[in-house]
Each structure stands twice: as structure tokens, then as C-alpha cells.
Enzyme design. Structure first.
Site, short mmCIF file in Angstrom:
data_model
loop_
_atom_site.label_atom_id
_atom_site.label_comp_id
_atom_site.label_asym_id
_atom_site.label_seq_id
_atom_site.Cartn_x
_atom_site.Cartn_y
_atom_site.Cartn_z
N SER A 119 1.06 -1.16 0.06
CA SER A 119 0.01 0.00 -0.03
C SER A 119 0.96 1.34 0.17
O SER A 119 1.77 1.46 -0.83
CB SER A 119 -0.99 -0.10 1.21
OG SER A 119 -2.12 0.87 0.91
N ASP A 171 -10.08 -5.06 -3.90
CA ASP A 171 -9.37 -4.25 -2.92
C ASP A 171 -10.15 -3.04 -2.83
O ASP A 171 -10.50 -2.30 -3.86
CB ASP A 171 -7.90 -3.99 -3.62
CG ASP A 171 -7.01 -3.26 -2.41
OD1 ASP A 171 -7.86 -2.52 -1.77
OD2 ASP A 171 -6.12 -3.24 -2.50
N HIS A 202 -7.58 -5.86 0.74
CA HIS A 202 -6.34 -4.97 0.64
C HIS A 202 -5.71 -5.69 1.84
O HIS A 202 -5.64 -5.49 3.08
CB HIS A 202 -6.88 -3.68 1.15
CG HIS A 202 -5.79 -2.64 1.10
ND1 HIS A 202 -5.11 -2.40 0.03
CD2 HIS A 202 -5.07 -2.02 2.21
CE1 HIS A 202 -4.12 -1.66 0.24
NE2 HIS A 202 -3.90 -1.33 1.65
#
Length: 222
Positions: A119, A171, A202
Site C-alpha cells: 500500500s 481491494d 486489501h
């Protein structure tokens, strides 16, 4: 020299270290987040790796009402395009490059150093790795986006460095389209980039971890 605080794990403590993996966590986490994955990678016994998990600094994050939390940079708007504090991202990338330099000083060749980022950490890994002036073993980008693609200059030393992008098709935090965009952007610039998608949100999944292991071995044992 000042370095980011880190958690360190050795997969083969009894052997001299021959490679390093610097693994960057996501927003609100810390260096402990991915450390438990080291044994799950099941690397071969003759591959001795130092895993380094830095802690991001504690800063106010605009999209979280200014709440102070671990973050590699501030996110100003949480839309698809994402407006970020690029100066903070670049500062974090430079801090990661200092960790790379420390590994070189500790006896690990730059060509045996992998950057991994999840991320926010992936956005920093993109910038740190692609702008670095010495060749790296590879970049592993997890559920992320190339936030500085319009301003980062890809250094010739890492133009052909192996890059693997992994993303969840479900996600809800970093839409998969951002991972795909980064892949196409790098592919169009002649980079050595691959892309994998997984039926997940995620996070990471075991099928993905198995692929990570194979990829890590492929770039470190070549």
C-alpha cells in the site's frame, strides 16, 4: 547517519547474510506487521536473508481527520487518483535508500537487495527503487500505486530491475485499476515488470505468499 528504526529477522541465523529484503508496511501499521511472514516464505536453507521492516514516522494524516499515526506520507484526498504529500513521500524514499546503503556497508551487494512495499509502503518502494543509482535485485509491490510516476526519473541502473506487482481484485482501499496503471506505465517504459492478481481485498493471501517466495528466489539466486 540517522536511520529509520527497524525490526530485523534472519531466516538462517546460523549463516552469513548474503541478501537483504527491506519491507515497508502500510498506513497505520508498523514494522512488525509483515515480520511473521518470514518463515511462511519457506526460503531454501542455503539462502541467508536479512529481512528489515522499518517503522514509518508518526505524522498527522489528513484523510483520517489529522489523527497522528504511522505513515510514510500524508494523504490529502482519498479518491481514485489520490492527492498525496509528495515531498514527504520522497523524504521517506530517501530514508529507505539510506537503509539500502547501510546494507551495502554491512557487506550485501546492491544486486542482492530487494525492496518490498504494501500500500503506502509500495508507493515509497517504487520511488526509492526506481530512482536509486545502484542496481537492485528487485521490487515487490503489494496492493499499491505509483504515486510519483509523473515526477520520478527512472535511473538507468534500475531500468531493467525485476518488478513484481501483486494486487487483490476485490481491494476496496487501493482499487486494482491503480496497480494495473502502474504496470502499464512501467511496461511502456521498457521496465522488467510482471503483474499478478488475487481474489482478495486489501491484504495478502497464502497463494500470493507462495508466489512471493518463488519470485524472491528467482531474483536472488540468479
Amino acid at each position: 547517519m540517522e536511520y529509520l528504526p527497524c525490526v530485523e529477522k534472519l531466516n538462517q541465523p546460523q549463516l552469513p547474510v548474503t541478501a537483504s529484503v527491506i519491507w515497508l508496511h502500510g498506513l497505520g501499521a508498523d514494522g512488525n506487521d509483515f515480520a511473521p511472514l518470514v518463515p511462511e516464505l519457506r526460503l531454501p536453507e542455503d539462502l541467508s536473508v536479512r529481512f528489515i521492516f522499518p517503522h514509518a514516522p508518526q505524522i498527522p494524516v489528513t484523510i483520517n481527520a489529522g489523527y497522528i499515526m504511522p505513515a510514510w506520507y500524508d494523504i490529502l484526498e482519498m479518491n481514485l487518483e489520490r492527492k498525496v504529500d509528495e515531498s514527504q513521500l520522497i523524504a521517506s524514499a530517501e530514508a529507505v535508500q539510506r537503509l539500502v546503503e547501510r546494507e551495502i556497508e554491512r557487506g550485501v551487494a546492491s544486486e542482492k537487495i530487494i525492496l518490498v512495499g504494501f500500500s503506502q509502503g509500495g508507493a515509497v518502494a517504487y520511488h526509492a527503487g526506481l530512482t536509486y543509482e545502484k542496481s537492485l535485485a528487485g521490487l515487490l509491490i503489494l496492493s499499491s500505486y505509483f504515486a510519483t510516476h509523473t515526477t520520478a526519473s527512472i535511473h538507468a541502473a534500475n531500468q531493467k530491475t525485476p518488478i513484481l506487482i501483486q494486487h487483490g481484485i476485490l481491494d476496496p482501499v487501493v482499487n486494482e485499476v491503480l496497480g494495473q496503471r502502474a504496470y502499464r506505465f512501467l511496461k511502456d517504459r521498457g521496465c522488467n515488470v510482471g503483474y499478478e492478481s488475487y481474489p482478495m481485498e486489501h491484504t495478502v493471501c497464502m497463494e500470493q505468499v507462495e508466489s512471493m517466495s518463488k519470485w524472491i528466489q528467482s531474483v536472488l539466486l540468479k
